[in-house]
Write a protein that holds these residues in place. Sequence first.
Motif, short mmCIF file in Angstrom:
data_model
loop_
_atom_site.label_atom_id
_atom_site.label_comp_id
_atom_site.label_asym_id
_atom_site.label_seq_id
_atom_site.Cartn_x
_atom_site.Cartn_y
_atom_site.Cartn_z
N CYS A 1 0.84 -1.18 -0.04
CA CYS A 1 -0.12 -0.02 0.04
C CYS A 1 0.85 1.16 0.00
CB CYS A 1 -0.90 0.09 1.18
SG CYS A 1 -2.11 -1.38 1.52
N VAL A 2 0.48 2.17 -0.83
CA VAL A 2 1.33 3.45 -0.97
C VAL A 2 0.45 4.57 -0.62
CG1 VAL A 2 2.60 4.82 -2.64
CG2 VAL A 2 2.62 2.36 -2.64
N VAL A 3 1.21 5.79 0.17
CA VAL A 3 0.49 6.97 0.32
C VAL A 3 1.35 8.07 -0.36
CG1 VAL A 3 -0.22 8.63 2.03
CG2 VAL A 3 -0.94 6.10 2.25
N SER A 4 1.01 9.10 -0.99
CA SER A 4 1.86 10.14 -1.44
C SER A 4 1.69 11.16 -0.67
CB SER A 4 1.80 10.32 -3.10
OG SER A 4 1.90 9.19 -3.57
N SER A 5 2.65 11.80 -0.21
CA SER A 5 2.56 13.16 0.46
C SER A 5 3.51 14.23 -0.24
CB SER A 5 2.89 13.08 2.02
OG SER A 5 4.24 12.49 2.00
N THR A 6 3.62 15.37 0.43
CA THR A 6 4.38 16.47 -0.11
C THR A 6 5.32 16.88 0.99
OG1 THR A 6 2.83 17.32 -1.58
CG2 THR A 6 4.72 18.84 -1.40
#
Length: 307
Positions: A49-54
């Motif tokens: 599972c992947v979450v992208s953030s800045t």
Amino acid sequence: MSSPAPGRRSGSLRLPLFVLLIVGALLAAGILVAVELRAGRPSAGEPRCVVSSTDGDGQRQRHTLSAEQSANAALVTAEAVARGTDPYAAVVALATAMQESQLVNIDYGDRDSVGLFQQRPSQGWGTVEQIMDPAYATAAFYDGLAELDYTTMSVTDAAQAVQRSAHPEAYARHEGLARAFADSLTGATEGSLNCVLGDPEGSGDPRRAAAALGDAFGAAAPAPRTDGDRVVVPAPGKPAGWAVAHWAVAQADALGVAEVSFDGRSWVRADQRTTRFAPAPGWVAAEEAHPGGAPPAGDVVLVLASR
């Protein structure tokens, strides 16, 4: 009349052969591209599972957990949502569990430490059997955190005050991942979690999924109901709806979830295929996933796998 030189004749024969090899290689590559683009394939590596953030510099960051780690992260975060705590509590809890166990419910550790948070029976955390229950261990951690003014503390200081680790500086290294997954799993960021999983091993049980969802969120989300192969959480609103929707995606491997829809978007497990030319699609418009009629946008709808 003299015959052609042997070297020239063999060179002229090699040239067409070389051309044929190049053409054959190009044709094979074209077929491979066509097959991959048409059918797709599971993403390379273990289900994840992947979450992208800045980050603070505006750079996009991808944070990845295994399916098992993500399911445990969802459990830990749902407890914070159910308690109505400040979302920062989930950040501290996730960073702590990542450092202590890599978010895996292990039955070993330093001295008598066990479980997600490596709590010690000899230090009053409970019996080994209790601590090995992730729900119990998570509740015990939040109970300890609730005794602190943790919102004014760094992740390191808050985690250390509860855990009393010999290496407190290590918690900070997991803060970026913990913040990204906490933001997603509390519903602060919408459609931000994607899991690339294999096909379900069997049929999912809607009643089991509804019970797990109800236990996870308690009164923080409307009571789920079953409808055939579906579980419906009626009109939870935002961000609770996205917290539930992301929880369902993170628990998809454990519960046999095939689809999740909310707020006009859908996550379809079977569509999370990737080729070397295109990433997995993640959440898409519900009308695109369900051209015959999208689920009600205001409800969280889980579709369980059937065989």
